[in-house]
Design a protein around this motif. Structure first.
Motif, PDB file in Angstrom:
ATOM      1  N   HIS A 251       0.815  -1.218   0.000  1.00 41.80           N
ATOM      2  CA  HIS A 251       0.000   0.000   0.000  1.00 41.80           C
ATOM      3  C   HIS A 251       0.845   1.264   0.000  1.00 41.80           C
ATOM      4  O   HIS A 251       1.875   1.328   0.651  1.00 41.80           O
ATOM      5  CB  HIS A 251      -1.007   0.003   1.148  1.00 41.80           C
ATOM      6  CG  HIS A 251      -0.413   0.119   2.519  1.00 41.80           C
ATOM      7  ND1 HIS A 251      -0.184   1.332   3.129  1.00 41.80           N
ATOM      8  CD2 HIS A 251      -0.013  -0.825   3.411  1.00 41.80           C
ATOM      9  CE1 HIS A 251       0.316   1.127   4.340  1.00 41.80           C
ATOM     10  NE2 HIS A 251       0.434  -0.173   4.536  1.00 41.80           N
ATOM     11  N   ASP A 261       5.583   2.346   7.646  1.00 42.29           N
ATOM     12  CA  ASP A 261       4.321   1.746   7.203  1.00 42.29           C
ATOM     13  C   ASP A 261       3.645   2.742   6.266  1.00 42.29           C
ATOM     14  O   ASP A 261       2.861   3.541   6.697  1.00 42.29           O
ATOM     15  CB  ASP A 261       3.426   1.421   8.405  1.00 42.29           C
ATOM     16  CG  ASP A 261       2.196   0.606   8.004  1.00 42.29           C
ATOM     17  OD1 ASP A 261       2.076   0.259   6.819  1.00 42.29           O
ATOM     18  OD2 ASP A 261       1.357   0.346   8.878  1.00 42.29           O
ATOM     19  N   ASN A 262       4.006   2.782   4.971  1.00 43.72           N
ATOM     20  CA  ASN A 262       4.669   1.738   4.267  1.00 43.72           C
ATOM     21  C   ASN A 262       5.574   2.304   3.169  1.00 43.72           C
ATOM     22  O   ASN A 262       5.673   1.745   2.089  1.00 43.72           O
ATOM     23  CB  ASN A 262       3.608   0.785   3.681  1.00 43.72           C
ATOM     24  CG  ASN A 262       4.187  -0.435   3.031  1.00 43.72           C
ATOM     25  OD1 ASN A 262       5.207  -0.929   3.435  1.00 43.72           O
ATOM     26  ND2 ASN A 262       3.540  -0.883   1.967  1.00 43.72           N
ATOM     27  N   HIS A 295      -5.760   1.484   1.469  1.00 45.59           N
ATOM     28  CA  HIS A 295      -5.490   0.463   2.490  1.00 45.59           C
ATOM     29  C   HIS A 295      -5.867   0.997   3.874  1.00 45.59           C
ATOM     30  O   HIS A 295      -6.654   0.390   4.586  1.00 45.59           O
ATOM     31  CB  HIS A 295      -4.002   0.101   2.427  1.00 45.59           C
ATOM     32  CG  HIS A 295      -3.468  -0.692   3.580  1.00 45.59           C
ATOM     33  ND1 HIS A 295      -3.178  -2.028   3.500  1.00 45.59           N
ATOM     34  CD2 HIS A 295      -3.158  -0.330   4.847  1.00 45.59           C
ATOM     35  CE1 HIS A 295      -2.714  -2.460   4.655  1.00 45.59           C
ATOM     36  NE2 HIS A 295      -2.686  -1.453   5.498  1.00 45.59           N
ATOM     37  N   ASP A 325       4.493  -5.203   3.267  1.00 43.24           N
ATOM     38  CA  ASP A 325       4.011  -4.182   4.196  1.00 43.24           C
ATOM     39  C   ASP A 325       4.994  -4.020   5.355  1.00 43.24           C
ATOM     40  O   ASP A 325       5.306  -4.986   6.045  1.00 43.24           O
ATOM     41  CB  ASP A 325       2.629  -4.598   4.724  1.00 43.24           C
ATOM     42  CG  ASP A 325       1.807  -3.399   5.201  1.00 43.24           C
ATOM     43  OD1 ASP A 325       2.419  -2.367   5.541  1.00 43.24           O
ATOM     44  OD2 ASP A 325       0.574  -3.512   5.230  1.00 43.24           O
TER      45      ASP A 325
END
Ligand SMILES: [Zn+2]
Length: 595
Positions: A251, A261-262, A295, A325
């Motif tokens: 994502h 993240d991410n 996401h 991820d």
């Protein structure tokens, strides 16, 4: 193209050596300045950056712009009423009910649900206390997750406040509707306002709730609407069997600047595009590399859209998907509780071992993380990959989080550049490169469905123990054994062929057999709903329709629930046996491969 095993291994080694940090680290730095809310202007800048890089590298791509249901949490307020006022600093979550910033009042009551012990139990309901919450504002422990919200709503609360751990407040999403809603799931969104607060605020409020007589006023401001989101898919064509493909994905949207993240995952995907493109003449199958939006604020809306829009193509031609991820985070030196579907175990474990020298342990994939392909029945590898050792987590006094390699800056304003680690990132890139490469170049993708069957067998045994005398699951045993034996024969014959070329008709047929096995067996093993639908973002036990044995075991003998559970089990068992028999037809009808 050198297609002997030794030749392929040499090329794979060169591929890993070709992986570098120049291209990916530049992306990490650029993304560390962009707040990439799904469908936002800064996210569009991030997409433009990736497209610019793909142009520079000469990698072909397509930008899709589907319209999906996206929810931006904008703000929240929370204060106690009456004497000795306490003003907390709350956030709200995606898909909370919005009060439009207008305060609602209620009596505060503490309902104990406890904190998660580790990342794998982050989405569990926990031990729920026995308190009357009707018409009240509930305060409880943990992050706002569907299971807890559903329980609190069912008990009649008018709002819920989640007291997290630590001083930060983790952003999140609270809806079990996977991707965007269809008519069936449209009504499943949260029905009450939801707030998250940090531990000090939480402790103070829980204390007041326990004392009793505490009234609070709260508000939420959430912008939920259908928005255009970007889905960027690069494709590197296979040289010999381009119709078969591997989907590698992650994502692009984030909470705040979301480095661990991410951005690190997006950087990994870009580096994979670069090296796979460089080695494309050696690539048998095609590799698609996808950057999803939706996401974080759309419950996997981008990958969910792709699963809809490319459903037939995925079901017919996708060999496996590889999810990326939160790789490349500081202190994340261990590969623990990494998910894959059983048959992909050989590729997953070899990729980690060959690329890092480290062992890897598996956890069953939770119903999360852009694994939007369970209902279609795709084999899958990875979600989160590297994480910090438990000993490091304990030493730092960290609690469990769902990403950033275990760094507690996850889903906060502090997930910034220092969360990424160059060495860990390069190592993780090599893990992903190895996995993707093996799936795309092996004469027959190294997927062993005997492992899937063995896990089904162990699951049935475990469920039988739970069911005891109440229900007999033994009806599937003979079919399970028959398929297991025929698979043994299939793989033995395959080994004897010593195939070297993915375009060899025998290899093509064997690869097709594997895809068909996946489509037949995996939905039964990993999903409840039909092939072209999406199970909720919920707990996902193996053979989920037979996990009903737990309900049966807990039900009073002779009760409606006990009787209904038996009917559910009968149907689940029929579904399993039907699948086992159809799978056996595929294996035994494989012609050249099985004499
Ligand atoms: Zn993530």
């Amino acid at each position: 193209m050198d297609t002997t095993t030794a030749g392929r291994e040499q090329i794979e080694e060169r591929l890993r050596e070709a992986c570098g940090l120049d291209t990916p680290w530049a992306l990490v730095e650029r993304f560390s300045t962009l707040v990439r809310l799904a469908g936002s202007e800064q996210e569009r800048e991030a997409v433009a950056y990736v497209m610019g890089e793909l142009d520079r590298l000469g990698v072909p791509y397509t930008l899709h712009t589907p319209v999906r249901y996206i929810s931006w949490p904008l703000g929240a307020t929370l204060r106690t009423l009456g004497g000795d006022p306490l003003v907390a600093r709350p956030k709200t979550v995606s898909f909370s009910v919005s009060t439009g910033g207008v305060e609602r009042e209620g009596d505060l009551v503490h309902l104990s649900t406890g904190y998660a012990e580790d990342a794998t139990s982050l989405f569990d309901l926990g031990e729920v206390g026995d308190v009357d919450v009707r018409g009240k504002v509930v305060i409880t422990e943990g992050i706002p997750i569907e299971t807890k919200v559903a329980e609190i709503t069912r008990r009649g609360a008018i709002a819920a406040i989640f007291a997290g751990q630590g001083t930060r407040i983790h952003e999140g999403i609270c809806s079990d509707v996977w991707g965007s809603p269809d008519l069936e799931s449209l009504r499943r969104y949260p029905a009450i306002p939801l707030l998250a607060i940090n531990e000090p605020d939480g402790q103070a409020l829980i204390e007041r709730a326990r004392r009793g007589g505490c009234r609070v006023a709260l508000s939420t401001d959430v912008d939920t609407r259908w928005r255009e989101i970007p889905v960027l898919v690069a494709e590197i064509q296979g040289a010999t069997v381009p119709d078969e493909f591997v989907l590698v994905h992650g994502h692009l949207d984030s909470w705040h600047v979301g480095v661990g993240d991410n951005a690190t995952g997006d950087a990994t995907l870009l580096e994979l595009a670069r090296v796979f493109h460089q080695f494309r003449s050696q690539l048998a199958r095609s590799i698609r590399i996808a950057w999803w939006s939706g996401h974080s604020q759309g419950r996997f809306a981008g990958s969910g859209w792709y699963a809809d829009a490319f459903a037939i193509d995925l079901a017919e031609n996708c060999v496996a998907h590889v999810n990326c991820d939160s790789p490349g985070c500081r202190w994340a030196t261990e590969y623990r509780d990494v998910p894959w579907t059983e048959e992909a175990g050989p590729v997953a474990t070899a990729a980690v071992r060959v690329a890092t020298g480290e062992p890897v342990t598996r956890a069953r994939a939770s119903r999360a993380g852009d694994w939007s392909f369970n209902n279609l029945g795709l084999s899958g590898l990875f979600m989160l990959s590297s994480s910090m050792p438990e000993s490091v987590r304990v030493e730092k006094g960290y609690y469990a989080v769902g990403g950033c390699g275990g760094n507690i800056e996850w889903h906060t304003e502090d997930d910034t550049l220092e969360i990424a680690d160059r060495d860990v990132l390069l190592r993780d890139i090599r893990v992903y490169a190895t996995a993707g490469w093996r799936l795309a170049t092996a004469p027959v993708p190294e997927l062993d469905f005997r492992l899937t069957l063995d896990e089904m067998g162990r699951t049935l045994t475990g469920y039988q123990v739970i069911a005891g005398e109440r229900f007999d699951l033994g009806r599937a045993d003979a079919d399970l054994a028959a398929l297991r034996a025929d698979l043994d024969y299939f793989y033995r014959r395959l080994d004897e062929q010593d195939l070297t070329d993915a375009a060899d008709p025998v290899a093509r047929r064997a690869s097709l057999v594997q895809r068909k096995l996946a489509r037949i067996l995996l939905p039964v093993h990993n999903a409840r709903l039909g092939r072209f639908r999406q199970d909720p973002a919920d707990v996902s036990p193996p053979l989920p329709e037979l996990e009903v044995v737990r309900r049966l075991a807990a039900a009073e003998a002779g009760s409606d629930v006990a009787q209904a559970a038996r009917i559910s089990l009968e149907r689940g068992l029929n579904r399993l046996i039907w699948a086992l028999r159809r799978a056996d037809e595929v294996v035994t009808g494989a012609g050249v491969v099985v004499a």
